[in-house]
Scaffold this motif. Structure first.
Motif, PDB file in Angstrom:
ATOM      1  N   ILE A  84       3.104   6.413  -6.962  1.00 20.46           N
ATOM      2  CA  ILE A  84       2.984   5.258  -7.852  1.00 20.46           C
ATOM      3  C   ILE A  84       2.347   4.135  -7.040  1.00 20.46           C
ATOM      4  O   ILE A  84       2.903   3.687  -6.033  1.00 20.46           O
ATOM      5  CB  ILE A  84       4.346   4.823  -8.412  1.00 20.46           C
ATOM      6  N   SER A  85       1.186   3.684  -7.479  1.00 22.14           N
ATOM      7  CA  SER A  85       0.459   2.609  -6.815  1.00 22.14           C
ATOM      8  C   SER A  85       1.164   1.278  -7.086  1.00 22.14           C
ATOM      9  O   SER A  85       1.333   0.899  -8.255  1.00 22.14           O
ATOM     10  CB  SER A  85      -0.966   2.541  -7.361  1.00 22.14           C
ATOM     11  N   PRO A  86       1.574   0.559  -6.047  1.00 20.33           N
ATOM     12  CA  PRO A  86       2.221  -0.734  -6.277  1.00 20.33           C
ATOM     13  C   PRO A  86       1.346  -1.695  -7.079  1.00 20.33           C
ATOM     14  O   PRO A  86       1.810  -2.335  -8.021  1.00 20.33           O
ATOM     15  CB  PRO A  86       2.468  -1.267  -4.864  1.00 20.33           C
ATOM     16  N   LYS A  87       0.074  -1.788  -6.744  1.00 21.29           N
ATOM     17  CA  LYS A  87      -0.834  -2.710  -7.439  1.00 21.29           C
ATOM     18  C   LYS A  87      -0.937  -2.358  -8.920  1.00 21.29           C
ATOM     19  O   LYS A  87      -0.754  -3.209  -9.792  1.00 21.29           O
ATOM     20  CB  LYS A  87      -2.215  -2.675  -6.788  1.00 21.29           C
ATOM     21  N   PHE A 134      11.712   9.820 -17.646  1.00 20.07           N
ATOM     22  CA  PHE A 134      10.647   9.223 -18.458  1.00 20.07           C
ATOM     23  C   PHE A 134       9.410   8.992 -17.586  1.00 20.07           C
ATOM     24  O   PHE A 134       8.287   9.341 -17.970  1.00 20.07           O
ATOM     25  CB  PHE A 134      11.135   7.903 -19.056  1.00 20.07           C
ATOM     26  N   VAL A 135       9.609   8.401 -16.413  1.00 19.64           N
ATOM     27  CA  VAL A 135       8.492   8.105 -15.515  1.00 19.64           C
ATOM     28  C   VAL A 135       7.867   9.398 -14.998  1.00 19.64           C
ATOM     29  O   VAL A 135       6.645   9.548 -15.003  1.00 19.64           O
ATOM     30  CB  VAL A 135       8.951   7.202 -14.351  1.00 19.64           C
ATOM     31  N   GLY A 190       0.783  -1.223   0.000  1.00 14.39           N
ATOM     32  CA  GLY A 190       0.000   0.000   0.000  1.00 14.39           C
ATOM     33  C   GLY A 190       0.813   1.269   0.000  1.00 14.39           C
ATOM     34  O   GLY A 190       0.273   2.352   0.040  1.00 14.39           O
ATOM     35  N   LYS A 191       2.126   1.136  -0.038  1.00 17.20           N
ATOM     36  CA  LYS A 191       2.987   2.309  -0.019  1.00 17.20           C
ATOM     37  C   LYS A 191       3.391   2.701  -1.428  1.00 17.20           C
ATOM     38  O   LYS A 191       3.265   1.942  -2.364  1.00 17.20           O
ATOM     39  CB  LYS A 191       4.226   2.041   0.828  1.00 17.20           C
ATOM     40  N   PRO A 240      -0.508   5.008 -16.537  1.00  9.82           N
ATOM     41  CA  PRO A 240      -1.747   4.821 -15.772  1.00  9.82           C
ATOM     42  C   PRO A 240      -1.601   4.268 -14.356  1.00  9.82           C
ATOM     43  O   PRO A 240      -2.581   3.852 -13.760  1.00  9.82           O
ATOM     44  CB  PRO A 240      -2.502   3.815 -16.649  1.00  9.82           C
ATOM     45  N   PHE A 241      -0.406   4.269 -13.810  1.00 11.09           N
ATOM     46  CA  PHE A 241      -0.217   3.624 -12.512  1.00 11.09           C
ATOM     47  C   PHE A 241       0.080   4.592 -11.372  1.00 11.09           C
ATOM     48  O   PHE A 241       0.399   4.168 -10.265  1.00 11.09           O
ATOM     49  CB  PHE A 241       0.887   2.570 -12.580  1.00 11.09           C
TER      50      PHE A 241
END
Length: 72
Positions: free
Chosen positions: A56-59, A27-28, A9-10, A38-39
């Motif tokens: 940045i969502s890990p999932k 780039f990111v 969740g981090k 999209p993340f």
């Protein structure tokens, strides 16, 4: 499938996401600023300057790069 990653969740740091993708951190950052990747998200920390913070969502990231993410 390279590695299994645990989702805690981090935030994933920009440099780590770039390393996994084989891209530069710039780039990111630009991809997040423009809404192309999209993340995660980029948001200005202060409207009077051009500094950004990144999430940045890990999932979402591991789904995007095609790696399996296991919940903790």
């Amino acid at each position: 499938m390279k590695n299994s990653k645990k989702i805690d969740g981090k935030n994933i740091p920009v440099y780590e996401a770039a390393k996994i993708m084989g891209k530069t951190a710039m780039f990111v950052r630009i991809g997040l600023q423009r809404g192309i990747l999209p993340f995660g998200y980029a948001f200005k920390t202060d409207e009077s300057n051009s500094r950004f913070s990144y999430y940045i969502s890990p999932k979402l990231f591991y789904e995007y790069v095609g790696e399996v993410a296991n919940k903790k």
